[in-house]
Design a protein around this motif. Structure first.
Motif, PDB file in Angstrom:
ATOM      1  N   TYR A   1       0.817  -1.217   0.000  1.00 16.08           N
ATOM      2  CA  TYR A   1       0.000   0.000   0.000  1.00 16.08           C
ATOM      3  C   TYR A   1       0.858   1.279   0.000  1.00 16.08           C
ATOM      4  CZ  TYR A   1      -3.203   3.675   1.357  1.00 16.08           C
ATOM      5  OH  TYR A   1      -3.920   4.846   1.370  1.00 16.08           O
ATOM      6  N   GLY A   2       0.542   2.156  -0.924  1.00 15.70           N
ATOM      7  CA  GLY A   2       1.168   3.485  -0.940  1.00 15.70           C
ATOM      8  C   GLY A   2       2.599   3.518  -1.453  1.00 15.70           C
ATOM      9  N   ASN A   3       3.179   2.336  -1.804  1.00 18.18           N
ATOM     10  CA  ASN A   3       4.550   2.332  -2.313  1.00 18.18           C
ATOM     11  C   ASN A   3       4.568   2.779  -3.775  1.00 18.18           C
ATOM     12  OD1 ASN A   3       5.256   1.261   0.117  1.00 18.18           O
ATOM     13  ND2 ASN A   3       5.553  -0.827  -0.640  1.00 18.18           N
ATOM     14  N   VAL A   4       5.689   3.327  -4.209  1.00 15.84           N
ATOM     15  CA  VAL A   4       5.825   3.696  -5.619  1.00 15.84           C
ATOM     16  C   VAL A   4       5.673   2.418  -6.446  1.00 15.84           C
ATOM     17  CG1 VAL A   4       7.402   4.631  -7.370  1.00 15.84           C
ATOM     18  CG2 VAL A   4       7.342   5.628  -5.064  1.00 15.84           C
ATOM     19  N   GLY A   5       4.819   2.486  -7.463  1.00 16.00           N
ATOM     20  CA  GLY A   5       4.623   1.319  -8.338  1.00 16.00           C
ATOM     21  C   GLY A   5       3.576   0.342  -7.841  1.00 16.00           C
ATOM     22  N   SER A   6       3.038   0.557  -6.620  1.00 16.35           N
ATOM     23  CA  SER A   6       2.036  -0.364  -6.088  1.00 16.35           C
ATOM     24  C   SER A   6       0.711  -0.231  -6.838  1.00 16.35           C
ATOM     25  CB  SER A   6       1.793  -0.055  -4.605  1.00 16.35           C
ATOM     26  OG  SER A   6       0.635  -0.725  -4.150  1.00 16.35           O
ATOM     27  N   LYS A   7      -0.020  -1.346  -6.892  1.00 17.32           N
ATOM     28  CA  LYS A   7      -1.388  -1.291  -7.444  1.00 17.32           C
ATOM     29  C   LYS A   7      -2.296  -0.525  -6.493  1.00 17.32           C
ATOM     30  CE  LYS A   7      -1.519  -5.941  -8.033  1.00 17.32           C
ATOM     31  NZ  LYS A   7      -2.143  -7.249  -8.217  1.00 17.32           N
ATOM     32  N   PHE A   8      -1.915  -0.536  -5.218  1.00 17.30           N
ATOM     33  CA  PHE A   8      -2.796   0.024  -4.184  1.00 17.30           C
ATOM     34  C   PHE A   8      -2.291   1.391  -3.733  1.00 17.30           C
ATOM     35  CE2 PHE A   8      -3.075  -4.616  -3.953  1.00 17.30           C
ATOM     36  CZ  PHE A   8      -4.414  -4.757  -4.296  1.00 17.30           C
ATOM     37  N   GLY A   9      -2.558   2.383  -4.572  1.00 14.98           N
ATOM     38  CA  GLY A   9      -2.133   3.743  -4.262  1.00 14.98           C
ATOM     39  C   GLY A   9      -3.052   4.396  -3.245  1.00 14.98           C
ATOM     40  N   GLN A  10      -2.672   5.571  -2.782  1.00 15.07           N
ATOM     41  CA  GLN A  10      -3.500   6.281  -1.800  1.00 15.07           C
ATOM     42  C   GLN A  10      -4.828   6.725  -2.409  1.00 15.07           C
ATOM     43  OE1 GLN A  10      -1.308   9.340   0.180  1.00 15.07           O
ATOM     44  NE2 GLN A  10       0.250   7.939   0.899  1.00 15.07           N
ATOM     45  N   HIS A  11      -4.879   6.784  -3.713  1.00 13.88           N
ATOM     46  CA  HIS A  11      -6.135   7.034  -4.437  1.00 13.88           C
ATOM     47  C   HIS A  11      -6.294   5.925  -5.473  1.00 13.88           C
ATOM     48  CE1 HIS A  11      -5.019  10.959  -2.759  1.00 13.88           C
ATOM     49  NE2 HIS A  11      -6.320  11.151  -2.662  1.00 13.88           N
ATOM     50  N   PRO A  12      -7.532   5.542  -5.786  1.00 12.90           N
ATOM     51  CA  PRO A  12      -7.735   4.384  -6.684  1.00 12.90           C
ATOM     52  C   PRO A  12      -7.339   4.705  -8.127  1.00 12.90           C
ATOM     53  CG  PRO A  12      -9.794   5.046  -5.564  1.00 12.90           C
ATOM     54  CD  PRO A  12      -8.805   6.134  -5.338  1.00 12.90           C
ATOM     55  N   CYS A  13      -6.602   3.787  -8.733  1.00 19.12           N
ATOM     56  CA  CYS A  13      -6.101   3.996 -10.101  1.00 19.12           C
ATOM     57  C   CYS A  13      -6.550   2.845 -11.001  1.00 19.12           C
ATOM     58  CB  CYS A  13      -4.573   4.092 -10.057  1.00 19.12           C
ATOM     59  SG  CYS A  13      -3.852   4.189 -11.699  1.00 19.12           S
ATOM     60  N   LYS A  14      -7.371   3.192 -11.990  1.00 17.63           N
ATOM     61  CA  LYS A  14      -7.929   2.173 -12.892  1.00 17.63           C
ATOM     62  C   LYS A  14      -6.852   1.551 -13.790  1.00 17.63           C
ATOM     63  CE  LYS A  14     -11.396   1.613 -16.487  1.00 17.63           C
ATOM     64  NZ  LYS A  14     -11.731   0.245 -16.094  1.00 17.63           N
ATOM     65  N   THR A  15      -5.791   2.299 -14.064  1.00 18.31           N
ATOM     66  CA  THR A  15      -4.719   1.742 -14.903  1.00 18.31           C
ATOM     67  C   THR A  15      -4.064   0.566 -14.178  1.00 18.31           C
ATOM     68  OG1 THR A  15      -4.336   3.999 -15.617  1.00 18.31           O
ATOM     69  CG2 THR A  15      -2.665   2.391 -16.235  1.00 18.31           C
ATOM     70  N   ARG A  16      -3.888   0.737 -12.861  1.00 18.99           N
ATOM     71  CA  ARG A  16      -3.253  -0.330 -12.077  1.00 18.99           C
ATOM     72  C   ARG A  16      -4.264  -1.415 -11.671  1.00 18.99           C
ATOM     73  NH1 ARG A  16       1.195   2.692  -9.805  1.00 18.99           N
ATOM     74  NH2 ARG A  16       2.480   2.939 -11.651  1.00 18.99           N
ATOM     75  N   LEU A  17      -5.512  -1.009 -11.496  1.00 14.35           N
ATOM     76  CA  LEU A  17      -6.560  -1.944 -11.062  1.00 14.35           C
ATOM     77  C   LEU A  17      -7.711  -1.900 -12.072  1.00 14.35           C
ATOM     78  CD1 LEU A  17      -6.645  -1.052  -7.230  1.00 14.35           C
ATOM     79  CD2 LEU A  17      -5.614  -3.073  -8.265  1.00 14.35           C
ATOM     80  N   PRO A  18      -7.602  -2.662 -13.161  1.00 12.45           N
ATOM     81  CA  PRO A  18      -8.574  -2.557 -14.263  1.00 12.45           C
ATOM     82  C   PRO A  18     -10.012  -2.902 -13.865  1.00 12.45           C
ATOM     83  CG  PRO A  18      -6.707  -3.979 -14.847  1.00 12.45           C
ATOM     84  CD  PRO A  18      -6.547  -3.644 -13.413  1.00 12.45           C
ATOM     85  N   MET A  19     -10.188  -3.588 -12.728  1.00  8.81           N
ATOM     86  CA  MET A  19     -11.563  -3.927 -12.317  1.00  8.81           C
ATOM     87  C   MET A  19     -12.307  -2.716 -11.760  1.00  8.81           C
ATOM     88  SD  MET A  19      -9.255  -4.461  -9.942  1.00  8.81           S
ATOM     89  CE  MET A  19      -8.625  -6.105 -10.095  1.00  8.81           C
TER      90      MET A  19
END
Ligand SMILES: Cc1ncc(C[n+]2csc(CCOP(=O)(O)OP(=O)(O)O)c2C)c(N)n1
Length: 287
Positions: free
Chosen positions: A97-115
């Motif tokens: 969570y919150g790491n650079v490059g993580s799927k789980f950013g502090q805000h939701p990112c559809k590019t990293r989490l396509p669902m």
């Protein structure tokens, strides 16, 4: 009346989600938006585990419901509830969570989490996007709903009210806005600065069907409210105003401006978990 066993099932899930969120906050070195996470966690539990037709097996199904976390700073809470639902692995959230490059950013990112349906974080954009998605569903003859979770402070954005006008004009009965009315903004109480009341009347004036939840942290009331949603084939959009408490169930977080976001040391984590467990016992007794 909501079925007691169902309310208990959801209470247990919300309790576990609170514990998981606090543990994540104890592990993460930066700040997590705990205040607004804890205020909306009961509503999100009901949405993901009862109300919405969503799940990892439904991602590619066009008729599934859509969910937009317009208050994107609440991402950690949403990840944890989506992990309960089988979308993610809780341990992976904790590890990255919150790491650079993580799927789980502090805000939701559809590019990293396509669902996810939308990337969010800049407040005021979720409802306009939801209007577009609901209008598109209508045009395609689909029966699904579009749910949009906003913070009450967020609704100070003018774009929210432009979207509210459009949702009404386009007769989007398949659109459900939810306002986490915790009456706190980032650095102040809402009524001390922007004076939102009479809040429900503002939505009524924009032509919306209003469902108010007197206690938006009470699972029985939440279930009853969402069970009352009009059919998705109707013509008036609905806003559910959930009157909640920021930091709910953790004694030192509740209604504390400084707990808009924060991190937990070992001692605070232990207190938070104890508070959460005690609140859960009381909630069960009250059923
Ligand atoms: C356009 C925009 N302006 C400012 C911010 C910074 N910000 C993050 S959370 C927040 C307060 C939001 O208050 P509210 O919507 O009531 O959220 P909650 O209290 O439920 O956390 C602000 C101003 C942002 N994310 N986007």
């Amino acid at each position: 009346m909501a079925d007691k066993n169902e309310v208990l099932r959801l209470l247990e899930l919300a309790h576990q989600a609170r514990r998981d969120l606090c543990k994540l906050c104890g592990m993460y070195s930066g700040n997590i938006h705990m205040g607004g996470d804890m205020s909306m966690i009961d509503v999100l539990t009901c949405l993901f585990h009862r109300t919405m037709q969503v799940g990892p097996d439904l991602v590619q199904v066009p008729e599934r419901d859509r969910f937009i976390l317009s208050k994107g700073h609440g991402a950690a809470c949403m990840y944890i509830i989506m992990a309960q639902k089988g979308f993610f692995d809780y341990q992976e959230i904790c590890d990255t969570y919150g790491n650079v490059g993580s799927k789980f950013g502090q805000h939701p990112c559809k590019t990293r989490l396509p669902m996810l349906d939308v990337s969010t974080g800049s407040l005021g954009h979720g409802l306009p996007l939801s209007v577009g998605m609901a209008a598109s569903s209508r045009q395609k003859g689909r029966r699904n709903r579009v749910f949009c979770m906003m913070g009450d402070g967020e609704t100070c954005e003018g774009s929210v009210w432009e979207a509210a006008m459009s949702g009404h004009a386009l007769k989007l009965g398949n659109l459900v806005a939810i306002v986490d009315r915790n009456k706190q903004l980032m650095t102040s109480f809402s009524e001390d600065s922007i004076r939102m009341e009479p809040y429900a009347d503002k939505w009524r004036a924009f032509g919306w069907n209003v469902i108010e939840i007197e206690d938006g942290n009470n699972m029985a009331q939440i279930v009853e409210a969402f069970d009352r949603l009009p059919g998705s084939n109707t013509e008036i959009p609905t806003v559910v105003i959930a009157n909640t408490v920021k930091g709910k169930n953790v004694s030192f977080m509740e209604q504390q401006i400084k707990w808009h976001a924060g991190s937990l040391n070992e001692a605070d984590l232990a207190t938070a978990l104890k508070d959460i467990d005690e609140a859960f016992e009381k909630q069960k007794e009250g059923l």
